[in-house]
Write an enzyme that holds these catalytic residues in place. Sequence first.
Site, PDB file in Angstrom:
ATOM      1  N   HIS A 173      65.294  60.445  90.500  1.00  0.00           N
ATOM      2  CA  HIS A 173      64.220  59.592  89.961  1.00  0.00           C
ATOM      3  C   HIS A 173      64.015  58.334  90.804  1.00  0.00           C
ATOM      4  CE1 HIS A 173      63.549  61.586  85.963  1.00  0.00           C
ATOM      5  NE2 HIS A 173      64.629  62.220  86.394  1.00  0.00           N
ATOM      6  N   ASP A 386      60.435  51.234  94.229  1.00  0.00           N
ATOM      7  CA  ASP A 386      60.607  51.926  92.955  1.00  0.00           C
ATOM      8  C   ASP A 386      60.432  53.421  93.192  1.00  0.00           C
ATOM      9  OD1 ASP A 386      60.930  52.213  90.214  1.00  0.00           O
ATOM     10  OD2 ASP A 386      59.484  50.635  89.714  1.00  0.00           O
TER      11      ASP A 386
HETATM   12  P1  ADP Z   1      62.624  52.343  85.248  1.00  0.00           P
HETATM   13  O1  ADP Z   1      62.898  53.794  85.099  1.00  0.00           O
HETATM   14  O2  ADP Z   1      63.186  51.763  86.509  1.00  0.00           O
HETATM   15  O3  ADP Z   1      63.013  51.528  84.068  1.00  0.00           O
HETATM   16  P2  ADP Z   1      59.759  52.918  84.863  1.00  0.00           P
HETATM   17  O4  ADP Z   1      58.592  52.020  84.992  1.00  0.00           O
HETATM   18  O5  ADP Z   1      59.605  54.221  85.554  1.00  0.00           O
HETATM   19  O6  ADP Z   1      61.038  52.130  85.402  1.00  0.00           O
HETATM   20  O7  ADP Z   1      60.055  53.239  83.352  1.00  0.00           O
HETATM   21  C1  ADP Z   1      60.216  52.255  82.373  1.00  0.00           C
HETATM   22  C2  ADP Z   1      60.061  52.908  81.014  1.00  0.00           C
HETATM   23  O8  ADP Z   1      60.641  52.069  80.022  1.00  0.00           O
HETATM   24  C3  ADP Z   1      58.615  53.134  80.638  1.00  0.00           C
HETATM   25  O9  ADP Z   1      58.448  54.434  80.143  1.00  0.00           O
HETATM   26  C4  ADP Z   1      58.359  52.110  79.557  1.00  0.00           C
HETATM   27  O10 ADP Z   1      57.467  52.524  78.550  1.00  0.00           O
HETATM   28  C5  ADP Z   1      59.724  51.895  78.963  1.00  0.00           C
HETATM   29  N1  ADP Z   1      59.758  50.500  78.469  1.00  0.00           N
HETATM   30  C6  ADP Z   1      59.326  49.450  79.157  1.00  0.00           C
HETATM   31  N2  ADP Z   1      59.416  48.338  78.416  1.00  0.00           N
HETATM   32  C7  ADP Z   1      59.916  48.684  77.252  1.00  0.00           C
HETATM   33  C8  ADP Z   1      60.242  47.950  76.098  1.00  0.00           C
HETATM   34  N3  ADP Z   1      60.106  46.625  76.017  1.00  0.00           N
HETATM   35  N4  ADP Z   1      60.741  48.634  75.107  1.00  0.00           N
HETATM   36  C9  ADP Z   1      60.928  49.956  75.203  1.00  0.00           C
HETATM   37  N5  ADP Z   1      60.638  50.687  76.263  1.00  0.00           N
HETATM   38  C10 ADP Z   1      60.144  50.061  77.293  1.00  0.00           C
HETATM   39  O1  F6P Z   2      64.932  55.527  86.896  1.00  0.00           O
HETATM   40  C1  F6P Z   2      66.148  55.004  87.181  1.00  0.00           C
HETATM   41  C2  F6P Z   2      67.034  54.778  85.962  1.00  0.00           C
HETATM   42  O2  F6P Z   2      68.355  54.551  86.296  1.00  0.00           O
HETATM   43  C3  F6P Z   2      66.992  55.937  85.025  1.00  0.00           C
HETATM   44  O3  F6P Z   2      68.019  56.860  85.272  1.00  0.00           O
HETATM   45  C4  F6P Z   2      67.053  55.275  83.699  1.00  0.00           C
HETATM   46  O4  F6P Z   2      66.119  55.845  82.847  1.00  0.00           O
HETATM   47  C5  F6P Z   2      66.541  53.858  83.919  1.00  0.00           C
HETATM   48  O5  F6P Z   2      66.610  53.624  85.274  1.00  0.00           O
HETATM   49  C6  F6P Z   2      67.283  52.852  83.071  1.00  0.00           C
HETATM   50  O6  F6P Z   2      68.563  52.594  83.596  1.00  0.00           O
HETATM   51  P1  F6P Z   2      69.876  52.410  82.743  1.00  0.00           P
HETATM   52  O7  F6P Z   2      70.161  53.712  82.095  1.00  0.00           O
HETATM   53  O8  F6P Z   2      70.907  52.025  83.745  1.00  0.00           O
HETATM   54  O9  F6P Z   2      69.608  51.339  81.752  1.00  0.00           O
END
Ligand code: ADP
Ligand code: F6P
Length: 504
Positions: A173, A386
């Site tokens: 990912h 990212d």
């Molecule tokens: P990462 O995987 O690095 O966290 P992404 O942007 O791909 O980055 O995914 C973030 C996910 O977390 C999104 O699906 C988003 O809806 C979820 N998310 C972001 N902010 C919140 C929040 N405040 N509460 C719950 N879920 C959240």
């Molecule tokens: O997308 C990268 C990632 O490490 C995912 O595996 C996971 O959904 C997200 O970031 C949140 O990370 P963590 O599980 O360390 O809070």
Amino acid sequence: MHNPARRNGLIVASNRLPMTLTHGADGSYHFEPGSGGLVTALLPVLRDRGGIWAGWAGLTDNVENLDEILQQATQRAGYRLKPVLLTEDERRKFYHGFSNEIVWPLFHDLQSLCHFDPSYWQVYQSVNRKYAQSIAHETGDDDFIWVHDYHLMNVAMELRRLKVTAKMAFFLHIPFPSLDIFVKLPWRFQLLRALLEFDLIGFQTLRDRRNFVECVRNLVDDAKVHGKGQVLGITIGARLVRIGSFPVSIDFNGFVKRASAQEVTDKAAELKAFLPNRQLILGVDRLDYTKGIPYRLEAFRNVLQRYPQLRERVTLIQVVVPSREDIPQYHGLKTEIERLVGEINGQFTRPGGWVPIHYIFRSLKRSDLLAYYRAAEIALITPLKDGMNLVAKEYCTCSIEEDCVLILSEFAGAAAQLHKGALMVNPYDIEGMADAIHSAFMMDKEERRERMHRLRRSIREQDIFWWVDAFLSAAIAKDLSAFPLPEDYVPNNEPDYAFDLPRH
Ligand code: ADP
Ligand code: F6P
């Protein structure tokens, strides 16, 4: 050891389960939904196809009847959870240590943040063995094992040691770094060899796939790379490993439906009424140094300095979801963000009136998050690097009226797909980002609609179900020529970034 009676099931494994078990004050247990891109992407897949999801449940203490508690939690979900138990020391060295103090910074090109402690590698190996044992216990010969993300790169190797013969695939990912950066890893050979034990390895973008192939070409002497399509083959002796790029996505229709619900519409209207006569600019990120939040705040300060006509006409809502706070760099980042927000608000706030930045540090209810997506005219998504960034896709999807603007980092995986409709920025270029905010603010309705329409069409066409089908088809296809490259693809000239950067 394994369970040959099962047939054709899907077994997904990731570091965490999609819900985290926590202790209540009265000794009872509660589930909290997980946040992060992996959970958002995989939940609809498991709901749709059923199967087993193996991962850590969120607690390191001994929970009696854990299996039963998890069974109850997913009774009607259509899939089953299989907990992997970890001790406090394992959690510290495997998750905080190897995964998040070595692989995470290195794969995001931030090698100076790596802490190459040899004991982390020892525990990473033994914990991957533990995951493999849990998976093997549930697997029959005709099942499909799909392992996710950088925490579990050794799992196929361990499964093969346990004589599991089911097909094994892996999806990364996060980005895969270039050769120059990957070679810094003290365990580079072991890790590449371990990854090559999977039958299929999926990356987010062609750039990541290209980086991986480059590392294999240079570091694995008995590997040969074949093909030139969307899915390549690597042979090592008689074994064939498939390598492809599959940009992860979201459940487009599910998001549209939830964002259109009356509760969300009302909340978005309330928010607009509370912050009237201005455009709302939204940032939503986990607390992470890869997300570029300090540079973004500086860009917002810069736009207010250089374009004073925007004062009182814009408000930045920055949501930060707590994450990995036990790791020192994350804690330091929180302090840095709070300092900047305080400083910028101190500089521009009009007493009794406009406050330029509304800062929210907590996990939001889904309906609140969707209401922010719907209410904001501009999204400012500027990670330094990212794997994909699903927030960008969620924001566009929830822009039901198609009258919003996405400002997106050139270094997000999502850029490969979204660069034609978004305003693209270099997340290190404070003035460039400030100019983009100004352009977004000034953009007329027609251009907004045209861009947003294009963005939403592309996300709808390549949603999460498209992603699963593309991945699983690549795993089982007899002939890799069934995966031609996109029409605009230029052989041997894969871009260094997720798409061709602007040239001047
Ligand atoms: P990462 O995987 O690095 O966290 P992404 O942007 O791909 O980055 O995914 C973030 C996910 O977390 C999104 O699906 C988003 O809806 C979820 N998310 C972001 N902010 C919140 C929040 N405040 N509460 C719950 N879920 C959240
Ligand atoms: O997308 C990268 C990632 O490490 C995912 O595996 C996971 O959904 C997200 O970031 C949140 O990370 P963590 O599980 O360390 O809070």
